[in-house]
Design an enzyme around this catalytic site. Structure first.
Site, PDB file in Angstrom:
ATOM      1  N   GLY A   1      13.545 -87.835  -3.510  1.00  0.00           N
ATOM      2  CA  GLY A   1      12.288 -87.211  -3.884  1.00  0.00           C
ATOM      3  C   GLY A   1      11.869 -87.586  -5.289  1.00  0.00           C
ATOM      4  O   GLY A   1      12.632 -88.212  -6.033  1.00  0.00           O
ATOM      5  N   PRO A   2      10.643 -87.222  -5.685  1.00  0.00           N
ATOM      6  CA  PRO A   2      10.147 -87.533  -7.024  1.00  0.00           C
ATOM      7  C   PRO A   2      10.960 -86.817  -8.101  1.00  0.00           C
ATOM      8  O   PRO A   2      11.653 -85.823  -7.821  1.00  0.00           O
ATOM      9  CB  PRO A   2       8.693 -87.017  -6.999  1.00  0.00           C
ATOM     10  CG  PRO A   2       8.358 -86.847  -5.559  1.00  0.00           C
ATOM     11  CD  PRO A   2       9.633 -86.532  -4.865  1.00  0.00           C
TER      12      PRO A   2
ATOM     13  N   GLU B   1     -19.087 -85.341 -20.274  1.00  0.00           N
ATOM     14  CA  GLU B   1     -18.375 -84.328 -19.482  1.00  0.00           C
ATOM     15  C   GLU B   1     -19.324 -83.557 -18.583  1.00  0.00           C
ATOM     16  O   GLU B   1     -18.970 -83.234 -17.438  1.00  0.00           O
ATOM     17  CB  GLU B   1     -17.613 -83.377 -20.412  1.00  0.00           C
ATOM     18  CG  GLU B   1     -16.577 -84.041 -21.305  1.00  0.00           C
ATOM     19  CD  GLU B   1     -15.574 -84.877 -20.548  1.00  0.00           C
ATOM     20  OE1 GLU B   1     -15.305 -84.580 -19.361  1.00  0.00           O
ATOM     21  OE2 GLU B   1     -15.042 -85.839 -21.128  1.00  0.00           O
TER      22      GLU B   1
END
Length: 634
Positions: A219-220, A441
């Site tokens: 897994g990560p 933004e």
């Protein structure tokens, strides 16, 4: 985890590889003693060679005849002569010559008034000192060398270099059980079966089942692979050997294979037991002789493969290993009979993240505003380590702000701190830069609000962060999603392009602020073309394969150069259409863009609620204006 760990009898010392204080002091004393003795002996030799000189017997007789001799000492084999002119000198030279059978010498020395020092036989102390002057440096050097080798090879002195460094954890000492692991229910279920097999082997063997030899946790980083292994130690009630893959290999050839043998010998003595090897890819990489290889690592891997084959099922010894690079592991290591199970430890889903947060807030004070479900929803993609860090940062922020408990605001501020870095309040932007950052933004946020397939805005800010961003838009999904539709991806591309589009519309120019937006948009568009089959030109054709999916999620094209050029052209087309759509949406809502940007410049940070209020006010006023125009026309 508790610090009360019991070291393996063939492994590490109790200080995790460090020498005790008294041993360090003793070693330093021996080093200084040896160096000092050698320096003293060297200085004495140099001084002796500089203050003594050999002469012939004839020269000695001439000195006596000339009445220059003050003292003559009999050393047993030679005469040592001191001249009268050198008696008072600080740097006098002592002359020496061999002894001869000369009956006239003694009367001549008496006649000239020479002081005669007779020869005295050495005592035992003198003989002992001569012996020590030779042996002591050798003994000291041997002791220091032995201590250094003990440090490199673990307990057992110089011959302990091949000993295993595995530590043995007992169930009471890890302090971790399956109750402390959340968000990985499937992985826990697979490991619970393993633990139950160790506790109750009879009910499995009666039906003919065999104990799995090994389980590989994949897994990560940060998903809790090592934590799961520690939980197995806490539940198993059996000895638990723990070490990293890099512990097997050191500078000496053959050490890794020797440590593997020693580890499995100790495991067999303590059966039933569990052996955990963290970061097994350090020794388990695929063997490839085309470009040369690491003989030491391959020897270690070969020994590991042989030992795992030699593990008999009735010994009840299980190998657990963890890695985030399963694609580089040797196929011989992954086959059934060595690692029978591959347990995937994935990034937690919404419920998993909420459960993880509940585990980490057990010993933390929370106020009534805290909603862990909202934080779990806002942290899509975060792993257990990230969530633990967020809780800790929130506690620090609460103390910093003088509060006795963590609030929801502290949690979201901590989330932004972990994801985007700390606010740079002392970074001063010019008025023009503030306007550009504000429009950029708001361009992202406005394109989001104008599309029905986009995620809602929670916060807009133009306060710079230590990660390098001058502002950002925080979006929170309304629900957890495990897949994205093509329309949602296209809406996200338009949102990515909203910042650059706003700059061009308002300032008739563009800046470097959209670099990260372009990077993310290009990655998404490329995936749509090469992996998801969302391109009309290529259809359902797969053009790219994923590599290292648990680390950088990299990929590699598996098509010709000509096709790759067409892929680039298709990606440019998709991004161009998204950019034109963003410019269209913002141009049609220019008044809304200006008003929200002015408000953001004044406040620096606004919430999603404030953004939507201004958005609806402008849209409603525009709607009323168009209705008035229609009535007037009629």
């Amino acid at each position: 985890m508790s610090d009360n760990r019991t070291p393996n009898r063939g492994g590490d010392n109790k200080n995790n590889g460090k020498m005790p204080k008294n041993t360090q002091n003793m070693m330093m004393f021996l080093v200084f003693l040896m160096v000092g003795f050698m320096l003293w002996n060297m200085v004495r030799t140099q001084y002796s060679s500089a203050t003594t000189q050999e002469i012939t017997y004839n020269e000695f007789l001439t000195m006596l005849e000339e009445d220059r001799v003050a003292t003559v000492e009999d050393t047993g084999y030679t005469w040592e002569i001191t001249l009268k002119e050198d008696e008072d000198s600080a740097y006098s030279v002592t002359y020496y010559t061999g002894k001869m059978d000369d009956d006239d010498l003694l009367p001549l020395m008496v006649e000239k008034g020479v002081e005669i020092i007779p020869y005295v036989q050495d005592t035992w102390s003198g003989v002992l000192w001569n012996i020590l002057s030779i042996l002591l440096p050798i003994v000291l050097l041997w002791v220091v060398f032995g201590v250094l080798m003990r440090r490199m090879g673990g307990a057992g002195g110089m011959m302990g270099v091949g000993k295993s460094k595995a530590k043995v954890y007992i169930e009471k000492e890890t302090g971790v059980t399956f109750q402390d692991v959340a968000g990985e229910e499937e992985a826990k279920e697979s490991l619970v079966e393993v633990v139950d097999f160790l506790h109750n082997p009879t009910k499995y063997t009666e039906i003919g089942a065999k104990l799995p030899k090994g389980a590989l946790l994949v897994g990560p980083p940060g998903t809790g692979k090592t934590l799961l292994a520690k939980a197995v130690a806490g539940e198993a009630h059996v000895p638990f050997f723990s070490l990293a893959g890099s512990d097997f290999v050191e500078m000496f050839v053959g050490v890794g294979a020797s440590r593997v043998r020693d580890l499995f010998e100790e495991a067999k003595k303590n059966a039933p037991c569990i052996v955990f090897i963290d970061e097994i890819d350090a020794i388990g990489k695929s063997r490839d002789s085309r470009l040369g290889g690491n003989d030491e690592r391959e020897q270690t891997l070969n020994q590991l493969l042989a030992e795992m084959d030699g593990f008999e099922s009735n010994q009840a010894c299980i190998i657990l290993a963890a890695t985030n690079r399963p694609e580089v592991l040797d196929q011989a290591l992954l086959r059934p009979g060595r690692f029978d199970r591959r347990i995937i430890v994935e990034r937690p889903d919404l419920k998993g993240r909420e459960d993880i947060l509940k585990v980490h807030v057990k010993n933390v004070k929370l106020d009534e505003t805290v909603d862990l479900g909202a934080l779990a929803l806002a942290t899509s993609g975060a792993v257990g380590a990230d969530l633990a860090n967020m809780i800790n940062e929130a506690a620090i922020l609460a103390v910093k702000n003088g509060r006795k408990a963590i609030s929801q605001k502290d949690l979201f501020n901590a989330m932004e701190l972990v994801m985007m870095g700390k606010e740079k309040k002392n970074k001063i932007l010019s008025e023009e830069e503030r306007r550009i950052a504000s429009y950029h933004e708001v361009g992202h946020a406005l394109t989001t609000a104008l599309q029905k397939d986009a995620e809602p805005v929670q916060k807009i800010t133009i306060v710079p962060r230590t990660s390098g961003v001058l502002g950002y838009v925080l979006q929170t999904p309304e629900e957890e999603k495990n897949m994205m539709t093509q329309k949602e991806m296209e809406a996200r591309l338009v949102t990515y392009m909203g910042g650059r589009a706003a700059e061009e519309i308002v300032f008739d120019s563009v800046t470097s602020g959209a670099s990260n937006d372009i990077q993310q948009a290009t990655r998404l568009a490329r995936a749509m073309v090469t992996q998801y089959g969302m391109s009309k030109k290529f259809g359902l054709m797969n053009l790219e394969s994923r590599e290292s999916m648990y680390l950088d999620n990299g990929s590699v094209l598996n098509c010709s150069d000509a096709t790759a050029a067409q892929v680039d052209a298709e990606i440019m087309r998709i991004l161009g259409e998204a950019y034109e759509e963003a410019k269209r949406l913002l141009s049609e809502n220019r008044e809304c863009l200006d008003k929200i940007s002015d408000f953001l410049i004044e406040k620096e940070t606004i919430t999603g609620k404030e953004f939507m209020e201004i958005f609806h006010q402008v849209r409603d006023s525009q709607s009323d204006y168009h209705q008035e125009e229609l009535i007037f026309a009629e």
